[in-house]
Design a protein around this motif. Structure first.
Motif, PDB file in Angstrom:
ATOM      1  N   TYR A  61       0.887  -1.106   0.105  1.00  0.00           N
ATOM      2  CA  TYR A  61       0.061   0.063  -0.013  1.00  0.00           C
ATOM      3  C   TYR A  61       0.717   1.246  -0.065  1.00  0.00           C
ATOM      4  CZ  TYR A  61      -3.989  -2.966   0.880  1.00  0.00           C
ATOM      5  OH  TYR A  61      -4.864  -4.052   0.731  1.00  0.00           O
ATOM      6  N   THR A  63       4.011   1.252  -1.451  1.00  0.00           N
ATOM      7  CA  THR A  63       4.891   1.259  -2.573  1.00  0.00           C
ATOM      8  C   THR A  63       4.023   1.271  -3.967  1.00  0.00           C
ATOM      9  OG1 THR A  63       4.990  -0.933  -2.551  1.00  0.00           O
ATOM     10  CG2 THR A  63       6.815   0.192  -1.440  1.00  0.00           C
ATOM     11  N   SER A  64       2.683   1.251  -3.942  1.00  0.00           N
ATOM     12  CA  SER A  64       1.792   1.455  -4.973  1.00  0.00           C
ATOM     13  C   SER A  64       1.394   2.731  -5.317  1.00  0.00           C
ATOM     14  CB  SER A  64       0.708   0.252  -5.026  1.00  0.00           C
ATOM     15  OG  SER A  64       1.501  -1.039  -4.871  1.00  0.00           O
ATOM     16  N   THR A  65       0.842   2.889  -6.496  1.00  0.00           N
ATOM     17  CA  THR A  65       0.099   4.358  -6.740  1.00  0.00           C
ATOM     18  C   THR A  65      -1.231   4.033  -6.471  1.00  0.00           C
ATOM     19  OG1 THR A  65       1.738   4.459  -8.750  1.00  0.00           O
ATOM     20  CG2 THR A  65      -0.289   5.940  -8.780  1.00  0.00           C
ATOM     21  N   TYR A  66      -1.799   5.203  -5.602  1.00  0.00           N
ATOM     22  CA  TYR A  66      -3.276   5.145  -5.220  1.00  0.00           C
ATOM     23  C   TYR A  66      -4.181   6.056  -6.305  1.00  0.00           C
ATOM     24  CZ  TYR A  66      -7.179   6.193  -2.310  1.00  0.00           C
ATOM     25  OH  TYR A  66      -8.462   6.354  -1.815  1.00  0.00           O
ATOM     26  N   ASN A  67      -5.204   5.474  -6.804  1.00  0.00           N
ATOM     27  CA  ASN A  67      -6.264   6.262  -7.672  1.00  0.00           C
ATOM     28  C   ASN A  67      -7.498   6.584  -6.936  1.00  0.00           C
ATOM     29  OD1 ASN A  67      -7.676   3.951  -7.685  1.00  0.00           O
ATOM     30  ND2 ASN A  67      -6.476   3.069  -9.833  1.00  0.00           N
ATOM     31  N   TYR A 152      -5.986   1.156  -5.618  1.00  0.00           N
ATOM     32  CA  TYR A 152      -4.550   1.177  -6.124  1.00  0.00           C
ATOM     33  C   TYR A 152      -4.399   0.716  -7.533  1.00  0.00           C
ATOM     34  CZ  TYR A 152      -3.070   2.517  -1.278  1.00  0.00           C
ATOM     35  OH  TYR A 152      -3.169   3.000  -0.212  1.00  0.00           O
ATOM     36  N   GLU A 153      -3.572   1.234  -8.351  1.00  0.00           N
ATOM     37  CA  GLU A 153      -3.318   0.798  -9.779  1.00  0.00           C
ATOM     38  C   GLU A 153      -2.741  -0.692  -9.675  1.00  0.00           C
ATOM     39  OE1 GLU A 153      -0.772   3.324 -11.793  1.00  0.00           O
ATOM     40  OE2 GLU A 153      -2.310   5.014 -11.751  1.00  0.00           O
ATOM     41  N   HIS A 154      -3.085  -1.466 -10.579  1.00  0.00           N
ATOM     42  CA  HIS A 154      -2.577  -2.911 -10.629  1.00  0.00           C
ATOM     43  C   HIS A 154      -2.806  -3.822  -9.473  1.00  0.00           C
ATOM     44  CE1 HIS A 154      -0.616  -0.996 -14.324  1.00  0.00           C
ATOM     45  NE2 HIS A 154       0.214  -0.241 -13.520  1.00  0.00           N
TER      46      HIS A 154
END
Length: 197
Positions: A61, A63-67, A152-154
Protein backbone atom coordinates in the motif's frame (compact mmCIF):
# COMPACT_ATOMS: atom_id res chain seq x y z
CA UNK A 1 11.80 3.27 3.34
CA UNK A 2 10.36 0.23 1.55
CA UNK A 3 12.30 -2.15 3.80
CA UNK A 4 10.80 -0.43 6.87
CA UNK A 5 7.28 -1.05 5.60
CA UNK A 6 8.23 -4.65 4.84
CA UNK A 7 9.38 -5.14 8.42
CA UNK A 8 6.10 -3.63 9.69
CA UNK A 9 4.16 -5.97 7.38
CA UNK A 10 5.96 -9.08 8.59
CA UNK A 11 5.85 -8.16 12.28
CA UNK A 12 2.19 -7.12 12.30
CA UNK A 13 1.04 -10.26 10.46
CA UNK A 14 3.04 -12.72 12.52
CA UNK A 15 2.36 -10.99 15.82
CA UNK A 16 -1.39 -11.33 15.31
CA UNK A 17 -1.21 -14.99 14.35
CA UNK A 18 1.25 -15.70 17.18
CA UNK A 19 -1.14 -14.21 19.75
CA UNK A 20 -4.03 -16.27 18.35
CA UNK A 21 -1.88 -19.41 18.46
CA UNK A 22 -0.86 -18.78 22.07
CA UNK A 23 -4.48 -18.15 23.06
CA UNK A 24 -5.61 -21.42 21.47
CA UNK A 25 -2.69 -23.34 22.96
CA UNK A 26 -3.65 -22.06 26.42
CA UNK A 27 -6.98 -23.88 26.08
CA UNK A 28 -5.44 -27.25 25.20
CA UNK A 29 -5.33 -30.20 27.57
CA UNK A 30 -2.21 -32.24 26.74
CA UNK A 31 -2.39 -35.67 28.36
CA UNK A 32 -0.64 -37.85 25.76
CA UNK A 33 2.20 -37.63 23.26
CA UNK A 34 -0.06 -37.72 20.19
CA UNK A 35 -1.79 -34.55 21.35
CA UNK A 36 1.57 -32.76 21.29
CA UNK A 37 1.98 -33.84 17.66
CA UNK A 38 -1.55 -32.71 16.76
CA UNK A 39 -0.97 -29.38 18.52
CA UNK A 40 2.28 -28.83 16.60
CA UNK A 41 0.59 -29.61 13.26
CA UNK A 42 -2.42 -27.49 14.23
CA UNK A 43 -0.21 -24.49 15.02
CA UNK A 44 1.84 -24.91 11.84
CA UNK A 45 -1.35 -25.17 9.77
CA UNK A 46 -2.62 -21.97 11.40
CA UNK A 47 0.49 -20.07 10.29
CA UNK A 48 0.34 -21.53 6.75
CA UNK A 49 -3.38 -20.72 6.49
CA UNK A 50 -2.74 -17.12 7.46
CA UNK A 51 0.10 -16.84 4.95
CA UNK A 52 -2.08 -17.98 2.04
CA UNK A 53 -5.53 -16.57 2.80
CA UNK A 54 -5.19 -13.59 5.15
CA UNK A 55 -1.66 -12.17 4.82
CA UNK A 56 -2.00 -8.38 4.80
CA UNK A 57 0.72 -6.78 2.66
CA UNK A 58 1.06 -3.36 4.29
CA UNK A 59 4.26 -2.71 2.32
CA UNK A 60 2.32 -2.88 -0.99
CA UNK A 61 0.00 0.00 0.00
CA UNK A 62 2.93 2.35 0.59
CA UNK A 63 4.78 1.42 -2.61
CA UNK A 64 1.84 1.36 -5.08
CA UNK A 65 0.09 4.23 -6.87
CA UNK A 66 -3.23 5.23 -5.30
CA UNK A 67 -6.07 6.22 -7.65
CA UNK A 68 -8.99 6.29 -5.18
CA UNK A 69 -11.34 4.13 -7.29
CA UNK A 70 -12.42 1.57 -4.71
CA UNK A 71 -14.75 -1.27 -5.70
CA UNK A 72 -16.80 -3.15 -3.13
CA UNK A 73 -18.01 -5.79 -5.60
CA UNK A 74 -14.63 -6.65 -7.12
CA UNK A 75 -14.16 -10.45 -7.04
CA UNK A 76 -17.38 -10.85 -5.04
CA UNK A 77 -19.76 -13.79 -5.57
CA UNK A 78 -22.87 -14.12 -3.38
CA UNK A 79 -24.76 -16.66 -5.53
CA UNK A 80 -24.73 -20.09 -3.83
CA UNK A 81 -23.21 -22.95 -5.87
CA UNK A 82 -22.27 -20.59 -8.73
CA UNK A 83 -18.54 -21.36 -8.58
CA UNK A 84 -19.09 -25.08 -7.96
CA UNK A 85 -21.52 -25.45 -10.88
CA UNK A 86 -19.20 -23.40 -13.09
CA UNK A 87 -16.34 -25.82 -12.37
CA UNK A 88 -18.38 -28.82 -13.53
CA UNK A 89 -20.14 -27.20 -16.49
CA UNK A 90 -17.28 -25.31 -18.15
CA UNK A 91 -16.75 -26.84 -21.65
CA UNK A 92 -12.98 -26.74 -21.21
CA UNK A 93 -11.48 -28.55 -18.23
CA UNK A 94 -9.92 -25.98 -15.91
CA UNK A 95 -7.83 -27.71 -13.22
CA UNK A 96 -7.60 -24.59 -11.04
CA UNK A 97 -11.37 -24.67 -10.41
CA UNK A 98 -11.16 -28.16 -8.93
CA UNK A 99 -8.02 -27.34 -6.97
CA UNK A 100 -9.90 -24.40 -5.41
CA UNK A 101 -12.94 -26.55 -4.60
CA UNK A 102 -10.89 -29.33 -3.01
CA UNK A 103 -8.68 -26.78 -1.25
CA UNK A 104 -11.67 -24.97 0.26
CA UNK A 105 -13.26 -28.28 1.22
CA UNK A 106 -10.17 -29.38 3.14
CA UNK A 107 -9.02 -25.96 4.35
CA UNK A 108 -10.58 -26.15 7.82
CA UNK A 109 -10.88 -29.94 8.14
CA UNK A 110 -7.69 -30.25 10.27
CA UNK A 111 -8.87 -27.36 12.44
CA UNK A 112 -12.22 -28.98 13.21
CA UNK A 113 -10.49 -32.25 14.08
CA UNK A 114 -7.95 -30.44 16.26
CA UNK A 115 -10.58 -28.38 18.08
CA UNK A 116 -12.32 -31.57 19.18
CA UNK A 117 -9.29 -33.76 19.81
CA UNK A 118 -7.44 -31.08 21.78
CA UNK A 119 -10.64 -30.28 23.74
CA UNK A 120 -10.65 -26.65 22.63
CA UNK A 121 -14.28 -27.13 21.58
CA UNK A 122 -16.30 -29.35 23.92
CA UNK A 123 -18.89 -30.42 21.34
CA UNK A 124 -19.03 -31.28 17.64
CA UNK A 125 -21.58 -28.55 17.03
CA UNK A 126 -19.37 -25.90 18.63
CA UNK A 127 -16.39 -27.06 16.54
CA UNK A 128 -18.37 -26.76 13.29
CA UNK A 129 -19.88 -23.44 14.40
CA UNK A 130 -16.42 -22.09 15.24
CA UNK A 131 -15.18 -23.09 11.80
CA UNK A 132 -18.21 -21.49 10.16
CA UNK A 133 -17.46 -18.17 11.82
CA UNK A 134 -13.75 -18.59 11.07
CA UNK A 135 -14.58 -19.05 7.40
CA UNK A 136 -16.99 -16.11 7.49
CA UNK A 137 -14.27 -13.99 9.09
CA UNK A 138 -11.82 -15.00 6.36
CA UNK A 139 -14.25 -14.07 3.59
CA UNK A 140 -15.17 -10.72 5.18
CA UNK A 141 -11.49 -9.90 5.72
CA UNK A 142 -10.69 -10.78 2.11
CA UNK A 143 -13.56 -8.55 0.97
CA UNK A 144 -12.14 -5.70 3.06
CA UNK A 145 -8.64 -6.29 1.67
CA UNK A 146 -9.96 -6.31 -1.89
CA UNK A 147 -11.88 -3.08 -1.29
CA UNK A 148 -8.76 -1.39 0.04
CA UNK A 149 -6.46 -2.65 -2.69
CA UNK A 150 -8.95 -1.80 -5.49
CA UNK A 151 -8.12 1.86 -4.91
CA UNK A 152 -4.59 1.26 -6.18
CA UNK A 153 -3.27 0.65 -9.69
CA UNK A 154 -2.63 -2.95 -10.76
CA UNK A 155 -4.45 -4.35 -7.72
CA UNK A 156 -4.92 -8.09 -7.33
CA UNK A 157 -7.75 -8.58 -4.89
CA UNK A 158 -8.77 -11.81 -3.21
CA UNK A 159 -12.00 -13.53 -4.19
CA UNK A 160 -14.88 -13.45 -1.70
CA UNK A 161 -17.22 -16.31 -2.54
CA UNK A 162 -20.18 -17.74 -0.63
CA UNK A 163 -19.25 -21.14 -2.05
CA UNK A 164 -15.98 -20.93 -0.12
CA UNK A 165 -17.97 -20.48 3.08
CA UNK A 166 -20.15 -23.47 2.25
CA UNK A 167 -17.20 -25.70 1.33
CA UNK A 168 -15.23 -24.66 4.41
CA UNK A 169 -18.19 -25.54 6.63
CA UNK A 170 -18.68 -28.93 4.96
CA UNK A 171 -14.95 -29.48 5.45
CA UNK A 172 -15.40 -28.74 9.15
CA UNK A 173 -18.14 -31.38 9.32
CA UNK A 174 -15.72 -33.83 7.67
CA UNK A 175 -13.12 -32.97 10.30
CA UNK A 176 -15.61 -33.71 13.09
CA UNK A 177 -16.58 -37.02 11.46
CA UNK A 178 -12.90 -37.97 11.21
CA UNK A 179 -12.57 -37.16 14.91
CA UNK A 180 -15.55 -39.36 15.79
CA UNK A 181 -14.19 -42.26 13.71
CA UNK A 182 -10.74 -41.80 15.23
CA UNK A 183 -12.05 -41.76 18.80
CA UNK A 184 -14.28 -44.77 18.17
CA UNK A 185 -11.28 -46.68 16.87
CA UNK A 186 -9.14 -45.48 19.76
CA UNK A 187 -11.66 -46.61 22.39
CA UNK A 188 -12.19 -49.94 20.61
CA UNK A 189 -8.43 -50.53 20.57
CA UNK A 190 -8.14 -49.51 24.21
CA UNK A 191 -11.00 -51.84 25.19
CA UNK A 192 -9.45 -54.76 23.31
CA UNK A 193 -6.07 -54.19 24.98
CA UNK A 194 -7.74 -54.00 28.40
CA UNK A 195 -9.68 -57.22 27.85
CA UNK A 196 -6.56 -58.97 26.58
CA UNK A 197 -4.54 -58.01 29.64
Amino acid sequence: MGSQYLVITVLSNWLVILLISLWLCSKVRLDNFFKYIVLAIFTLHLFVLHQYVLYFNIDWYFTSTYNGEHQMTANLSLVPFHTIIKAFTTPVFVPVYFVQIIGNLLLLTPFAFSLRYLSIANSNFKAVLAMFFTSLGIEVTQLFQTYLSSGYEHFQGRATDIDDLMLNTVGAVIGVLIYKIFMKGFHSRKASITSYT
